[in-house]
Design an enzyme around this catalytic site. Structure first.
Site, PDB file in Angstrom:
ATOM      1  N   ASN A  85      70.195  28.220  40.927  1.00 56.84           N
ATOM      2  CA  ASN A  85      68.890  28.523  41.714  1.00 56.84           C
ATOM      3  C   ASN A  85      67.897  27.684  41.342  1.00 56.84           C
ATOM      4  OD1 ASN A  85      67.625  30.413  43.137  1.00 56.84           O
ATOM      5  ND2 ASN A  85      67.639  32.210  41.646  1.00 56.84           N
ATOM      6  N   HIS A 114      70.678  47.098  38.899  1.00 55.82           N
ATOM      7  CA  HIS A 114      69.524  46.822  38.496  1.00 55.82           C
ATOM      8  C   HIS A 114      68.404  47.840  39.003  1.00 55.82           C
ATOM      9  CE1 HIS A 114      69.398  42.184  37.574  1.00 55.82           C
ATOM     10  NE2 HIS A 114      70.625  42.882  37.238  1.00 55.82           N
ATOM     11  N   ARG A 160      70.402  48.561  34.219  1.00 56.18           N
ATOM     12  CA  ARG A 160      69.399  47.784  33.442  1.00 56.18           C
ATOM     13  C   ARG A 160      68.049  48.472  34.008  1.00 56.18           C
ATOM     14  NH1 ARG A 160      67.487  41.474  34.434  1.00 56.18           N
ATOM     15  NH2 ARG A 160      66.390  42.379  36.026  1.00 56.18           N
ATOM     16  N   TYR A 165      58.622  39.702  36.034  1.00 55.54           N
ATOM     17  CA  TYR A 165      59.938  39.530  36.364  1.00 55.54           C
ATOM     18  C   TYR A 165      60.927  40.722  36.284  1.00 55.54           C
ATOM     19  CZ  TYR A 165      64.811  38.990  35.313  1.00 55.54           C
ATOM     20  OH  TYR A 165      66.396  39.213  35.526  1.00 55.54           O
ATOM     21  N   ASP A 171      66.224  43.363  29.837  1.00 55.84           N
ATOM     22  CA  ASP A 171      66.067  41.766  29.869  1.00 55.84           C
ATOM     23  C   ASP A 171      64.600  41.671  29.551  1.00 55.84           C
ATOM     24  OD1 ASP A 171      66.406  39.122  30.048  1.00 55.84           O
ATOM     25  OD2 ASP A 171      67.383  39.183  32.165  1.00 55.84           O
ATOM     26  N   HIS A 186      63.990  38.495  28.935  1.00 58.93           N
ATOM     27  CA  HIS A 186      63.679  37.113  29.667  1.00 58.93           C
ATOM     28  C   HIS A 186      63.045  36.134  28.997  1.00 58.93           C
ATOM     29  CE1 HIS A 186      64.160  35.206  33.766  1.00 58.93           C
ATOM     30  NE2 HIS A 186      65.036  35.664  33.871  1.00 58.93           N
ATOM     31  N   GLU A 237      68.584  41.856  26.505  1.00 61.87           N
ATOM     32  CA  GLU A 237      68.984  40.510  26.782  1.00 61.87           C
ATOM     33  C   GLU A 237      67.918  39.386  26.455  1.00 61.87           C
ATOM     34  OE1 GLU A 237      70.163  40.551  30.741  1.00 61.87           O
ATOM     35  OE2 GLU A 237      69.967  38.465  30.733  1.00 61.87           O
ATOM     36  N   GLU A 269      72.722  33.125  29.663  1.00 64.32           N
ATOM     37  CA  GLU A 269      72.776  33.068  31.179  1.00 64.32           C
ATOM     38  C   GLU A 269      72.354  31.620  31.384  1.00 64.32           C
ATOM     39  OE1 GLU A 269      70.246  36.148  32.243  1.00 64.32           O
ATOM     40  OE2 GLU A 269      68.586  34.705  32.934  1.00 64.32           O
ATOM     41  N   ARG A 311      76.445  36.061  27.794  1.00 64.42           N
ATOM     42  CA  ARG A 311      75.777  36.349  29.353  1.00 64.42           C
ATOM     43  C   ARG A 311      76.104  35.343  30.092  1.00 64.42           C
ATOM     44  NH1 ARG A 311      74.514  39.507  32.542  1.00 64.42           N
ATOM     45  NH2 ARG A 311      72.461  39.081  33.056  1.00 64.42           N
ATOM     46  N   HIS A 364      77.013  37.106  33.629  1.00 68.91           N
ATOM     47  CA  HIS A 364      75.720  37.012  34.509  1.00 68.91           C
ATOM     48  C   HIS A 364      76.204  37.174  35.893  1.00 68.91           C
ATOM     49  CE1 HIS A 364      71.795  34.617  35.709  1.00 68.91           C
ATOM     50  NE2 HIS A 364      71.544  35.851  35.509  1.00 68.91           N
ATOM     51  N   ASP A 408      72.097  35.427  42.598  1.00 69.55           N
ATOM     52  CA  ASP A 408      72.045  34.014  42.846  1.00 69.55           C
ATOM     53  C   ASP A 408      73.604  33.245  42.325  1.00 69.55           C
ATOM     54  OD1 ASP A 408      69.861  34.740  40.476  1.00 69.55           O
ATOM     55  OD2 ASP A 408      70.942  33.025  39.818  1.00 69.55           O
ATOM     56  N   GLU A 430      77.674  42.352  35.113  1.00 75.70           N
ATOM     57  CA  GLU A 430      76.342  42.570  35.913  1.00 75.70           C
ATOM     58  C   GLU A 430      76.703  42.544  37.277  1.00 75.70           C
ATOM     59  OE1 GLU A 430      73.513  39.535  35.580  1.00 75.70           O
ATOM     60  OE2 GLU A 430      71.945  40.550  36.742  1.00 75.70           O
ATOM     61  N   TRP A 482      59.320  31.660  31.476  1.00 72.73           N
ATOM     62  CA  TRP A 482      59.351  32.633  32.565  1.00 72.73           C
ATOM     63  C   TRP A 482      60.418  33.746  32.551  1.00 72.73           C
ATOM     64  CZ3 TRP A 482      63.090  33.588  36.516  1.00 72.73           C
ATOM     65  CH2 TRP A 482      62.689  34.601  37.246  1.00 72.73           C
TER      66      TRP A 482
HETATM   67  O1  EZ4 Z   1      66.161  35.437  36.259  1.00 72.28           O
HETATM   68  O2  EZ4 Z   1      69.364  34.761  37.887  1.00 72.28           O
HETATM   69  O3  EZ4 Z   1      69.717  38.786  33.912  1.00 72.28           O
HETATM   70  N1  EZ4 Z   1      69.485  38.291  34.741  1.00 72.28           N
HETATM   71  C1  EZ4 Z   1      68.326  37.359  35.015  1.00 72.28           C
HETATM   72  C2  EZ4 Z   1      68.322  36.658  36.358  1.00 72.28           C
HETATM   73  C3  EZ4 Z   1      67.759  35.535  36.436  1.00 72.28           C
HETATM   74  C4  EZ4 Z   1      68.037  34.667  37.643  1.00 72.28           C
HETATM   75  C5  EZ4 Z   1      67.483  33.322  37.689  1.00 72.28           C
HETATM   76  O4  EZ4 Z   1      68.144  32.489  38.583  1.00 72.28           O
HETATM   77  O5  EZ4 Z   1      67.612  37.067  34.043  1.00 72.28           O
HETATM   78  O6  EZ4 Z   1      67.334  37.570  36.943  1.00 72.28           O
HETATM   79 CO    CO Z   2      68.703  37.624  32.236  1.00 66.90          CO
END
Ligand code: EZ4
Ligand code: CO
Length: 410
Positions: A38, A123, A148, A160, A218, A220, A244, A270, A291, A320, A324, A347, A410
């Site tokens: 991605n 999600h 999630r 996010y 998540d 992130h 996560e 991931e 992941r 994962h 994407d 997922e 991010w």
């Molecule tokens: O941000 O797949 O757990 N899932 C994630 C995703 C990632 C995207 C990045 O391309 O963290 O949403």
């Molecule tokens: Co994630």
């Protein structure tokens, strides 16, 4: 001997960019591999087209392990997301071919099914509690048995994991962080505001949906190990299935601190590429779930090895599977997940109708369980006419800045 005759890189954009590798053998059998990274799609396309395709032609198409080692060791420059996504695509395509030649779905080649289907999570998200509840209810109605939950944070704008109302057009994406455009969009972040708010959301969700529903979240990559430990502890009363990416994990030892502070189950990986990224996390049992995506971790061959290694430490899979990952990468995860003993959860979100017109899939989602289907190989076919009707266009994941402008993970 059947050899690799043709290696094609197919790029399409049915709402988002996908890179697909197609290998054709001297016997006319084709195999598909997902190479989608991605926001860096064309780098993988070039790696495959300019440096992998020329050295693959003429090789024995049945030699999966040897080809994997040839590409991994042969490049001299090891690891990294571009290299490992490229190797993954070749690996998947060769497994696809081997299954088609044998007349068997890939999961049979990996040892056969060890369960009826794969527990999937979807999600749910929302700006405020009522929207979050609605989103969870909608998922339960679609058959999901695990969700999630991501939430907006008071005082911050788009963050996010929260579906931006109307941002995804008519498609069926629940959320899509990559935005079309020549540069990444910018989001704002405040870890303390997030940590203050999140437990109240899970308290409300548990109150509404009861103790049984598996809930995931998540983080992130946004907290320090200390912050992650504190948040994990604050969330313990709500019995999450996993937290996560609670902290960036390039420094694997950082997870020791998180483990000292909380019993919260943890999922990481991931953005990892190889087993080496997991070595400390696995041997010291610092995580509970792996992941990785098949697409970003060197394919079925390498992720199977990671999972066998993880099984020695009671660590399970949580592959994962956002949109994407193309339907080819998703199918590969389902075949692998069905065949390994230490499967945990998968997922899953449905791809858009436009995407599914390019990629014809044979996997299914029923009563909360995914199944790869019994079509020989991976069970995904690529529709060239549909694929070429959608041209690549740049799209990037957002970046994060703190209130004072500092760049943040991010
Ligand atoms: O941000 O797949 O757990 N899932 C994630 C995703 C990632 C995207 C990045 O391309 O963290 O949403
Ligand atoms: Co994630």
């Amino acid at each position: 001997m059947s050899t690799i005759e043709d290696v094609e890189v197919l790029i399409t954009n049915p709402g988002r960019n996908f890179v697909t590798l197609r290998i054709t053998t001297s016997d006319g059998v084709t195999g598909l591999g997902d190479a989608t990274l991605n926001g860096r799609e064309l780098a993988v396309a070039s790696y495959l087209r300019d440096h992998v395709a020329p050295i693959l032609t003429g090789r024995d198409s049945s030699s999966i392990e040897d080809t994997w080692q040839y590409l991994y060791r042969g490049a001299y420059w090891r690891r990294g997301p571009v290299t490992m996504a490229s190797i993954a695509a070749v690996d998947m395509a060769l497994w696809d071919i081997k299954g088609k030649v044998a007349g068997l779905p890939v999961y049979q080649l990996l040892g056969g099914a060890v369960r009826r289907g794969l527990l999937a999570y979807g999600h749910a998200s929302g700006a405020e509690t009522p929207q979050i509840f609605d989103s969870i209810r909608a998922h339960l109605e679609e058959g999901y048995r695990a969700v999630r939950v991501q939430t907006a944070v008071p005082g911050l704008g788009q963050v996010y994991g929260v579906a931006a109302a109307g941002a995804s057009g008519s498609g069926r994406y629940d959320y899509e962080p990559a935005r079309p455009g020549a540069r990444p969009t910018e989001e704002q972040w405040d870890t303390r505001a997030y940590m203050r708010h999140l437990p109240s959301v899970f308290e409300a969700v548990r109150g509404e949906f009861g103790p049984d529903l598996p809930l995931l979240h998540d983080g992130h990559h946004r907290m320090t190990p200390n912050q992650a430990g504190r948040l994990g502890r604050d969330l313990e009363p709500y019995d999450l299935f996993w937290l996560e990416d609670c902290t960036p994990a390039e420094n694997q030892q950082g997870l020791r601190r998180v483990r000292e502070l909380t019993t919260q189950p943890l999922a990481i990986g991931e953005i990892f590429n190889t087993v080496w990224d997991y070595q400390t996390l696995i041997t010291e049992q610092l995580i509970d779930y792996v992941r990785s995506a098949v697409t970003h971790t060197g394919g079925i061959t390498h992720l199977k090895k990671i999972m066998d290694f993880a099984s020695l430490y009671q660590i399970k899979s949580g592959f994962h599977g956002p949109t994407d990952i193309s339907p080819v990468g998703q199918a590969a995860a389902l075949h692998l997940g069905l065949a390994i003993h230490n499967f945990g959860i998968q997922e899953y979100m449905r791809h858009t109708d436009d995407t599914l017109e390019v990629f014809h899939t044979s996997y299914s989602f029923e009563d909360g369980l995914l199944h790869p289907g019994d079509t020989p190989g991976l069970g995904v076919e690529y529709d060239d006419a549909a694929g070429t009707s959608h041209e690549y266009s740049p799209a990037y994941l957002p970046v994060n800045r703190l209130v004072d402008g500092t760049m943040h993970d991010w």
